[in-house]
Motif scaffolding. Structure first.
Motif, PDB file in Angstrom:
ATOM      1  N   MET A   1       0.846  -1.176   0.000  1.00 25.69           N
ATOM      2  CA  MET A   1       0.000   0.000   0.000  1.00 25.69           C
ATOM      3  C   MET A   1       0.890   1.236   0.000  1.00 25.69           C
ATOM      4  SD  MET A   1      -2.897   1.080   2.723  1.00 25.69           S
ATOM      5  CE  MET A   1      -4.202   0.125   2.047  1.00 25.69           C
ATOM      6  N   LYS A   2       0.434   2.277  -0.638  1.00 20.97           N
ATOM      7  CA  LYS A   2       1.251   3.473  -0.783  1.00 20.97           C
ATOM      8  C   LYS A   2       1.571   4.135   0.548  1.00 20.97           C
ATOM      9  CE  LYS A   2       0.834   5.614  -5.188  1.00 20.97           C
ATOM     10  NZ  LYS A   2       0.395   6.758  -5.924  1.00 20.97           N
ATOM     11  N   SER A   3       0.651   4.096   1.501  1.00 23.12           N
ATOM     12  CA  SER A   3       0.862   4.837   2.746  1.00 23.12           C
ATOM     13  C   SER A   3       1.994   4.257   3.583  1.00 23.12           C
ATOM     14  CB  SER A   3      -0.428   4.865   3.563  1.00 23.12           C
ATOM     15  OG  SER A   3      -0.794   3.549   3.907  1.00 23.12           O
ATOM     16  N   HIS A   4       2.396   3.025   3.328  1.00 22.04           N
ATOM     17  CA  HIS A   4       3.462   2.408   4.101  1.00 22.04           C
ATOM     18  C   HIS A   4       4.821   2.481   3.405  1.00 22.04           C
ATOM     19  CE1 HIS A   4       0.547   1.029   6.957  1.00 22.04           C
ATOM     20  NE2 HIS A   4      -0.125   0.362   6.015  1.00 22.04           N
ATOM     21  N   LYS A  42      -4.819  20.152 -10.126  1.00 20.67           N
ATOM     22  CA  LYS A  42      -6.154  19.995 -10.722  1.00 20.67           C
ATOM     23  C   LYS A  42      -7.191  19.651  -9.663  1.00 20.67           C
ATOM     24  CE  LYS A  42      -4.376  18.601 -15.211  1.00 20.67           C
ATOM     25  NZ  LYS A  42      -4.191  17.512 -16.159  1.00 20.67           N
ATOM     26  N   VAL A  43      -6.852  18.725  -8.769  1.00 24.57           N
ATOM     27  CA  VAL A  43      -7.779  18.341  -7.709  1.00 24.57           C
ATOM     28  C   VAL A  43      -8.068  19.541  -6.810  1.00 24.57           C
ATOM     29  CG1 VAL A  43      -8.044  16.871  -5.664  1.00 24.57           C
ATOM     30  CG2 VAL A  43      -7.168  15.899  -7.776  1.00 24.57           C
ATOM     31  N   HIS A  44      -7.041  20.295  -6.486  1.00 21.23           N
ATOM     32  CA  HIS A  44      -7.206  21.476  -5.634  1.00 21.23           C
ATOM     33  C   HIS A  44      -8.071  22.537  -6.310  1.00 21.23           C
ATOM     34  CE1 HIS A  44      -6.359  24.701  -2.851  1.00 21.23           C
ATOM     35  NE2 HIS A  44      -5.831  25.430  -3.819  1.00 21.23           N
ATOM     36  N   LYS A  45      -7.893  22.724  -7.603  1.00 19.93           N
ATOM     37  CA  LYS A  45      -8.657  23.742  -8.332  1.00 19.93           C
ATOM     38  C   LYS A  45     -10.150  23.421  -8.333  1.00 19.93           C
ATOM     39  CE  LYS A  45      -8.687  26.366 -12.592  1.00 19.93           C
ATOM     40  NZ  LYS A  45      -7.960  26.675 -13.814  1.00 19.93           N
ATOM     41  N   VAL A  46     -10.488  22.144  -8.436  1.00 19.51           N
ATOM     42  CA  VAL A  46     -11.891  21.751  -8.504  1.00 19.51           C
ATOM     43  C   VAL A  46     -12.511  21.582  -7.117  1.00 19.51           C
ATOM     44  CG1 VAL A  46     -13.486  19.939  -9.280  1.00 19.51           C
ATOM     45  CG2 VAL A  46     -11.652  20.709 -10.781  1.00 19.51           C
ATOM     46  N   PHE A  47     -11.806  20.895  -6.222  1.00 19.00           N
ATOM     47  CA  PHE A  47     -12.397  20.531  -4.933  1.00 19.00           C
ATOM     48  C   PHE A  47     -11.900  21.364  -3.752  1.00 19.00           C
ATOM     49  CE2 PHE A  47     -12.518  16.633  -7.503  1.00 19.00           C
ATOM     50  CZ  PHE A  47     -13.879  16.404  -7.488  1.00 19.00           C
ATOM     51  N   GLY A  48     -10.678  21.872  -3.817  1.00 23.69           N
ATOM     52  CA  GLY A  48     -10.091  22.598  -2.692  1.00 23.69           C
ATOM     53  C   GLY A  48      -9.372  21.642  -1.751  1.00 23.69           C
ATOM     54  N   ALA A  49      -8.269  22.089  -1.195  1.00 24.97           N
ATOM     55  CA  ALA A  49      -7.436  21.232  -0.335  1.00 24.97           C
ATOM     56  C   ALA A  49      -8.179  20.816   0.925  1.00 24.97           C
ATOM     57  CB  ALA A  49      -6.139  21.951   0.025  1.00 24.97           C
ATOM     58  N   SER A  50      -8.932  21.719   1.515  1.00 31.36           N
ATOM     59  CA  SER A  50      -9.660  21.410   2.743  1.00 31.36           C
ATOM     60  C   SER A  50     -10.694  20.308   2.510  1.00 31.36           C
ATOM     61  CB  SER A  50     -10.344  22.671   3.265  1.00 31.36           C
ATOM     62  OG  SER A  50     -11.105  22.372   4.413  1.00 31.36           O
ATOM     63  N   ASN A  51     -11.439  20.404   1.419  1.00 30.41           N
ATOM     64  CA  ASN A  51     -12.441  19.381   1.109  1.00 30.41           C
ATOM     65  C   ASN A  51     -11.796  18.032   0.811  1.00 30.41           C
ATOM     66  OD1 ASN A  51     -14.646  21.086   1.441  1.00 30.41           O
ATOM     67  ND2 ASN A  51     -14.526  21.786  -0.689  1.00 30.41           N
ATOM     68  N   VAL A  52     -10.679  18.053   0.094  1.00 37.00           N
ATOM     69  CA  VAL A  52      -9.984  16.799  -0.215  1.00 37.00           C
ATOM     70  C   VAL A  52      -9.478  16.146   1.067  1.00 37.00           C
ATOM     71  CG1 VAL A  52      -8.009  15.764  -1.413  1.00 37.00           C
ATOM     72  CG2 VAL A  52      -9.372  17.515  -2.546  1.00 37.00           C
ATOM     73  N   SER A  53      -8.923  16.933   1.980  1.00 30.95           N
ATOM     74  CA  SER A  53      -8.437  16.351   3.234  1.00 30.95           C
ATOM     75  C   SER A  53      -9.600  15.787   4.055  1.00 30.95           C
ATOM     76  CB  SER A  53      -7.641  17.370   4.050  1.00 30.95           C
ATOM     77  OG  SER A  53      -8.487  18.377   4.562  1.00 30.95           O
ATOM     78  N   LYS A  54     -10.751  16.469   4.069  1.00 29.96           N
ATOM     79  CA  LYS A  54     -11.924  15.958   4.770  1.00 29.96           C
ATOM     80  C   LYS A  54     -12.407  14.646   4.157  1.00 29.96           C
ATOM     81  CE  LYS A  54     -13.629  20.493   6.133  1.00 29.96           C
ATOM     82  NZ  LYS A  54     -14.670  21.515   5.869  1.00 29.96           N
ATOM     83  N   ILE A  55     -12.416  14.580   2.844  1.00 30.26           N
ATOM     84  CA  ILE A  55     -12.825  13.353   2.154  1.00 30.26           C
ATOM     85  C   ILE A  55     -11.876  12.216   2.504  1.00 30.26           C
ATOM     86  CG2 ILE A  55     -13.009  12.247  -0.113  1.00 30.26           C
ATOM     87  CD1 ILE A  55     -14.044  14.967  -1.167  1.00 30.26           C
ATOM     88  N   LEU A  56     -10.572  12.480   2.453  1.00 30.99           N
ATOM     89  CA  LEU A  56      -9.592  11.431   2.740  1.00 30.99           C
ATOM     90  C   LEU A  56      -9.675  10.960   4.188  1.00 30.99           C
ATOM     91  CD1 LEU A  56      -6.472  12.632   0.732  1.00 30.99           C
ATOM     92  CD2 LEU A  56      -8.042  10.762   0.189  1.00 30.99           C
ATOM     93  N   ILE A  57      -9.977  11.840   5.110  1.00 26.24           N
ATOM     94  CA  ILE A  57     -10.099  11.445   6.515  1.00 26.24           C
ATOM     95  C   ILE A  57     -11.316  10.540   6.715  1.00 26.24           C
ATOM     96  CG2 ILE A  57     -10.630  12.349   8.828  1.00 26.24           C
ATOM     97  CD1 ILE A  57      -8.802  14.752   8.105  1.00 26.24           C
ATOM     98  N   GLU A  58     -12.419  10.831   6.009  1.00 28.13           N
ATOM     99  CA  GLU A  58     -13.640  10.043   6.148  1.00 28.13           C
ATOM    100  C   GLU A  58     -13.557   8.671   5.489  1.00 28.13           C
ATOM    101  OE1 GLU A  58     -17.106  12.151   4.895  1.00 28.13           O
ATOM    102  OE2 GLU A  58     -16.655  13.875   6.157  1.00 28.13           O
ATOM    103  N   VAL A  59     -12.727   8.534   4.473  1.00 34.36           N
ATOM    104  CA  VAL A  59     -12.634   7.283   3.718  1.00 34.36           C
ATOM    105  C   VAL A  59     -11.691   6.320   4.433  1.00 34.36           C
ATOM    106  CG1 VAL A  59     -11.830   6.306   1.515  1.00 34.36           C
ATOM    107  CG2 VAL A  59     -13.134   8.419   1.543  1.00 34.36           C
ATOM    108  N   GLU A  61      -8.706   3.793   5.074  1.00 32.49           N
ATOM    109  CA  GLU A  61      -7.363   3.908   4.518  1.00 32.49           C
ATOM    110  C   GLU A  61      -7.143   3.007   3.294  1.00 32.49           C
ATOM    111  OE1 GLU A  61      -2.729   3.718   6.012  1.00 32.49           O
ATOM    112  OE2 GLU A  61      -4.341   3.941   7.484  1.00 32.49           O
ATOM    113  N   GLU A  62      -7.751   1.832   3.265  1.00 32.70           N
ATOM    114  CA  GLU A  62      -7.543   0.923   2.130  1.00 32.70           C
ATOM    115  C   GLU A  62      -8.254   1.415   0.863  1.00 32.70           C
ATOM    116  OE1 GLU A  62     -10.920  -0.604   4.663  1.00 32.70           O
ATOM    117  OE2 GLU A  62      -8.837  -0.123   5.083  1.00 32.70           O
ATOM    118  N   GLN A  63      -9.153   2.389   0.989  1.00 34.19           N
ATOM    119  CA  GLN A  63      -9.862   2.921  -0.179  1.00 34.19           C
ATOM    120  C   GLN A  63      -9.374   4.315  -0.591  1.00 34.19           C
ATOM    121  OE1 GLN A  63     -13.986   2.855   0.942  1.00 34.19           O
ATOM    122  NE2 GLN A  63     -14.166   0.641   0.663  1.00 34.19           N
ATOM    123  N   ARG A  64      -8.420   4.847   0.108  1.00 38.03           N
ATOM    124  CA  ARG A  64      -7.989   6.228  -0.162  1.00 38.03           C
ATOM    125  C   ARG A  64      -7.307   6.388  -1.519  1.00 38.03           C
ATOM    126  NH1 ARG A  64      -5.846   8.138   5.825  1.00 38.03           N
ATOM    127  NH2 ARG A  64      -7.929   8.128   6.754  1.00 38.03           N
TER     128      ARG A  64
END
Length: 178
Positions: A1-4, A42-59, A61-64
């Motif tokens: 997994m990428k996170s490790h 590109k992700v930041h332009k569409v969604f914003g860094a704060s929203n992306v971090s919130k999404i990643l925290i809610e998902v 880890e194996e689906q991130r």
């Protein structure tokens, strides 16, 4: 997994873009490597860094990683087509599928007619001669490329015309985005 995976000492693409120090527990680091700065931009332009971090925290880890890939794809599609985004690509593919189903139905109908004519006569008709299809004469190859045998190749038939040749799903309409 990428996170490790071990990280290099450089900042991730997100922290570089946001011009902040990348911490060891940065949520963006495993998914936005430093050699992919455009992906995060590109992700930041569409969604914003704060929203992306919130999404990643809610998902979980194996689906991130899949989540980040989906966000990157949606951002790319949304930048290319601001109105429809991914839905526009899906509608285009569905429209193409309807066209291909239509062509397949036409080919099957012609094949069935050809097989019926060939089995009823002692000599099979050749492709260079005129062939009777649906009680109309059509020269093969068709002299008029856009219509032959009462069927139009511009795919503008009504659903009742299409249903004569078998089941065809109606995915031809562009979906409305609310």
């Amino acid at each position: 997994m990428k996170s490790h995976e071990p990280r290099s000492s450089s900042s991730c693409a997100a922290c570089k873009f946001l011009k902040r120090r990348c911490t060891p527990n940065c949520i963006f680091a495993p998914y936005f490597r430093s050699d992919e700065p455009k992906k995060f931009a590109k992700v930041h332009k569409v969604f914003g860094a704060s929203n992306v971090s919130k999404i990643l925290i809610e998902v979980p880890e194996e689906q991130r990683e899949d989540t980040v890939n989906s966000l990157a794809y949606e951002a790319e599609a949304r930048l290319r087509d601001p109105v429809y985004g991914c839905i526009g690509a899906i509608a285009l593919l569905q429209r193409k599928m309807v066209e291909l189903q239509h062509e397949l139905a036409i080919a099957r109908a012609r094949l069935a007619r050809y097989a019926a004519v060939a089995s009823s006569s002692s000599t099979p008709p050749s492709l260079s001669s005129s062939t009777i299809l649906d009680d109309r004469i059509c020269k093969a190859p068709c002299p008029d490329a856009f219509s032959c045998n009462g069927l139009s190749y511009s795919f503008t038939q009504s659903p009742s015309d299409l249903s004569r040749y078998g089941p065809v799903n109606d995915f031809g309409q562009i979906p409305y985005v609310l």
